[in-house]
Design an enzyme around this catalytic site. Structure first.
Site, PDB file in Angstrom:
ATOM      1  N   HIS A 102      44.738  46.841  36.493  1.00  6.83           N
ATOM      2  CA  HIS A 102      43.990  45.770  37.034  1.00  6.83           C
ATOM      3  C   HIS A 102      42.759  45.670  37.571  1.00  6.83           C
ATOM      4  O   HIS A 102      42.404  44.552  37.943  1.00  6.83           O
ATOM      5  CB  HIS A 102      44.765  45.755  38.775  1.00  6.83           C
ATOM      6  CG  HIS A 102      44.522  46.680  39.428  1.00  6.83           C
ATOM      7  ND1 HIS A 102      44.809  47.951  39.353  1.00  6.83           N
ATOM      8  CD2 HIS A 102      43.189  46.611  40.456  1.00  6.83           C
ATOM      9  CE1 HIS A 102      44.271  48.764  40.306  1.00  6.83           C
ATOM     10  NE2 HIS A 102      43.014  47.758  41.100  1.00  6.83           N
TER      11      HIS A 102
HETATM   12  C1  UD1 Z   1      41.809  45.151  45.509  1.00  7.23           C
HETATM   13  C2  UD1 Z   1      40.709  46.021  45.446  1.00  7.23           C
HETATM   14  C3  UD1 Z   1      41.013  47.494  44.493  1.00  7.23           C
HETATM   15  C4  UD1 Z   1      42.341  47.970  44.739  1.00  7.23           C
HETATM   16  C5  UD1 Z   1      43.315  46.625  44.360  1.00  7.23           C
HETATM   17  C6  UD1 Z   1      44.802  47.263  44.354  1.00  7.23           C
HETATM   18  C7  UD1 Z   1      38.398  45.262  46.384  1.00  7.23           C
HETATM   19  C8  UD1 Z   1      37.275  45.152  45.677  1.00  7.23           C
HETATM   20  N1  UD1 Z   1      39.517  45.612  45.041  1.00  7.23           N
HETATM   21  O1  UD1 Z   1      41.505  44.530  44.058  1.00  7.23           O
HETATM   22  O2  UD1 Z   1      40.202  48.253  44.853  1.00  7.23           O
HETATM   23  O3  UD1 Z   1      42.465  48.973  43.667  1.00  7.23           O
HETATM   24  O4  UD1 Z   1      43.197  45.822  45.273  1.00  7.23           O
HETATM   25  O5  UD1 Z   1      45.535  45.983  44.237  1.00  7.23           O
HETATM   26  O6  UD1 Z   1      38.818  45.091  47.512  1.00  7.23           O
HETATM   27  N2  UD1 Z   1      46.328  38.217  44.565  1.00  7.23           N
HETATM   28  C9  UD1 Z   1      47.579  37.972  44.956  1.00  7.23           C
HETATM   29  N3  UD1 Z   1      48.416  38.254  45.747  1.00  7.23           N
HETATM   30  C10 UD1 Z   1      48.098  39.189  46.549  1.00  7.23           C
HETATM   31  C11 UD1 Z   1      46.636  39.688  46.374  1.00  7.23           C
HETATM   32  C12 UD1 Z   1      45.920  39.540  45.645  1.00  7.23           C
HETATM   33  O7  UD1 Z   1      47.963  37.011  44.046  1.00  7.23           O
HETATM   34  O8  UD1 Z   1      48.725  39.806  47.515  1.00  7.23           O
HETATM   35  C13 UD1 Z   1      45.705  37.872  43.544  1.00  7.23           C
HETATM   36  C14 UD1 Z   1      44.688  37.004  43.759  1.00  7.23           C
HETATM   37  O9  UD1 Z   1      44.688  35.660  43.298  1.00  7.23           O
HETATM   38  C15 UD1 Z   1      43.288  37.520  43.564  1.00  7.23           C
HETATM   39  C16 UD1 Z   1      43.575  38.471  42.859  1.00  7.23           C
HETATM   40  O10 UD1 Z   1      45.016  39.077  42.732  1.00  7.23           O
HETATM   41  O11 UD1 Z   1      42.380  36.605  42.891  1.00  7.23           O
HETATM   42  C17 UD1 Z   1      42.896  39.835  43.098  1.00  7.23           C
HETATM   43  O12 UD1 Z   1      42.699  40.075  44.322  1.00  7.23           O
HETATM   44  P1  UD1 Z   1      41.728  40.750  45.373  1.00  7.23           P
HETATM   45  O13 UD1 Z   1      42.249  41.395  46.530  1.00  7.23           O
HETATM   46  O14 UD1 Z   1      40.543  39.943  45.254  1.00  7.23           O
HETATM   47  O15 UD1 Z   1      41.209  42.281  44.560  1.00  7.23           O
HETATM   48  P2  UD1 Z   1      42.351  43.205  43.588  1.00  7.23           P
HETATM   49  O16 UD1 Z   1      42.026  42.919  42.187  1.00  7.23           O
HETATM   50  O17 UD1 Z   1      43.618  43.018  44.140  1.00  7.23           O
END
Ligand code: UD1
Length: 397
Positions: A214
């Site tokens: 991811h």
């Molecule tokens: C975040 C953390 C990362 C961790 C990861 C584990 C930061 C900078 N990064 O990254 O350290 O390893 O979580 O999962 O804080 N999304 C969903 N549903 C959710 C959450 C996210 O659909 O419940 C999607 C959203 O569209 C978003 C993307 O996933 O754009 C990324 O989510 P985000 O929280 O920005 O960062 P992660 O890549 O999950």
């Protein structure tokens, strides 16, 4: 009776939830000393990324839900800060405890410090040396303003000392994520087989591998993800793989119409217990997760890390982790080594024994007793006051 120390414990994203579960238990065991409230920022919000973890890990319902959701980094961080400031102003905690390295970690520590509230950082001092990783920025900023540092491995101690932090504030306590892992593994063993894991295992057979990817650096660029998947495809010709796909990654696969190789079985993000049941009995794990590098080391499962660097070097020097970068040929080479029975044998790092959270609470108990700060100190009143019409903030002196 002496007044209890008010703590706000912050969690926002999936890797945070596994770290706060043992902390909540250890703090609850000392509820005569600490009044703890839990804040969920809502950085992760899907049931599969959030609620299922609360239920399975036995984390109490949050006292505050900030429900910030997904935005750009600046917007997400700013929204968490604004919402968390209001909670701090209402609650006037003496201590804010943050864990890990996600946006919620840095946002809440910044808010707390600007309100002159002490901050304790759990999993402090880790450094990948790679400032292109958003988590590295979060680690550096959080540590630069924290008051108490709880460290999982010796590299964390070295980094914090080198950065000039007071040694008496740095505590090598072990790893709360491993506390959770060992606790949940015992629960798993005492229960009937996990249905979701068994269904997947029926497809996979007894010998299989587990994949998670991811990191933005791996999944946000089409050529890179395609290249990594080509290596994973070759591995799957020898052993079936289950790929638990993070929302960021599934969005990318869909957007670019990327098909995965036939023996790579896709699954949505799995609940903790189903995932633990799967990977803990797997032949190998291929991942770019920070947490899984440590968890595989703790259970002695071979781990191939698809990254150029790691902030958790002990998993390489002592554990089962091998770092292969993004080169598909290296992924295949290391995976075949494991499949041929020549995988790396590791040992369990010091203090990864399931008792880190208790050590942290012990230190905090002492720390708060000696603290000169008080939530009722008149000098703090100013910081807790939100001026009438002006924007939220402490304002100038
Ligand atoms: C975040 C953390 C990362 C961790 C990861 C584990 C930061 C900078 N990064 O990254 O350290 O390893 O979580 O999962 O804080 N999304 C969903 N549903 C959710 C959450 C996210 O659909 O419940 C999607 C959203 O569209 C978003 C993307 O996933 O754009 C990324 O989510 P985000 O929280 O920005 O960062 P992660 O890549 O999950």
């Amino acid at each position: 009776m002496t007044e209890r120390v008010k703590i706000l414990l912050v969690a926002g994203a999936r890797p945070n939830f596994v770290k706060i579960a043992p902390l909540m238990r250890a703090l609850a065991a000392r509820s005569n000393h600490f009044a703890t409230k839990l804040v969920h920022t809502g950085q992760h919000y899907d049931a599969s990324m959030s609620e299922s973890f609360f239920e399975e890990l036995g984390i109490p319902q949050p006292d505050f839900r900030l429900e910030v959701g997904s935005y750009t980094h600046a917007q997400q961080t700013a929204r968490i800060m604004m919402a968390f400031e209001a909670v701090c102003c209402a609650e006037k905690p003496q201590l804010v405890v943050v864990v890990g390295d996600v946006n919620s970690t840095v946002a809440c520590s910044l808010v707390a410090k600007k309100l002159q509230i002490d901050v304790a950082h759990v999993e402090a001092g880790l450094r990948s040396g790679d400032r292109e990783m958003p988590e590295e920025i979060n680690r550096i900023v959080t540590d630069s303003i924290s008051d108490w540092f709880f460290v999982t491995e010796p590299s964390g101690l070295d980094n914090l000392k080198r950065e000039g932090h007071k040694v008496e504030r740095i505590h090598f306590v072990g790893n709360v994520m491993i506390d959770n892992l060992l606790y949940q593994q015992r629960r798993l063993e005492s229960r009937p087989p996990n249905e979701q894991a068994e269904t997947l295992r029926a497809q996979l057979g007894q010998r299989y591998g587990v994949v998670t990817l991811h990191r933005p650096s791996n999944v946000d660029d089409e050529a890179t993800i395609r290249s990594i998947l080509s290596g994973i495809g070759k591995v799957s010709e020898r052993v079936p793989l289950v790929f638990a796909v993070h929302p960021r990654t599934s969005a990318m696969l869909e957007r670019c119409g990327i098909a995965v190789p036939p023996r790579v079985y896709l699954s949505p993000p799995l609940p903790y217990m189903a995932f633990l049941s799967l990977w803990s009995r797997s032949t190998l794990v291929i991942t770019d997760s920070g947490g899984l590098q440590e968890e595989t080391t703790a259970l002695g499962i071979p781990c191939i890390t698809v990254r150029e660097n790691t902030e958790r070097p002990i998993t390489l020097t002592e554990g089962t982790n091998v770092m292969v970068g993004r080169d598909p040929a290296r992924i295949v080479e290391e995976a075949f080594r494991v499949l041929d029975g020549h995988g790396k044998i590791g040992r369990i790092p010091a203090l990864w024994d399931g008792h880190a959270a208790e050590r942290i609470v012990e230190v905090l108990e002492h720390a708060s007793l000696t603290s000169t700060r008080s939530a009722h100190s008149p000098r703090l009143t100013h910081f807790y006051t939100i001026p009438g019409n002006s924007s939220i903030g402490a304002g100038s002196e």
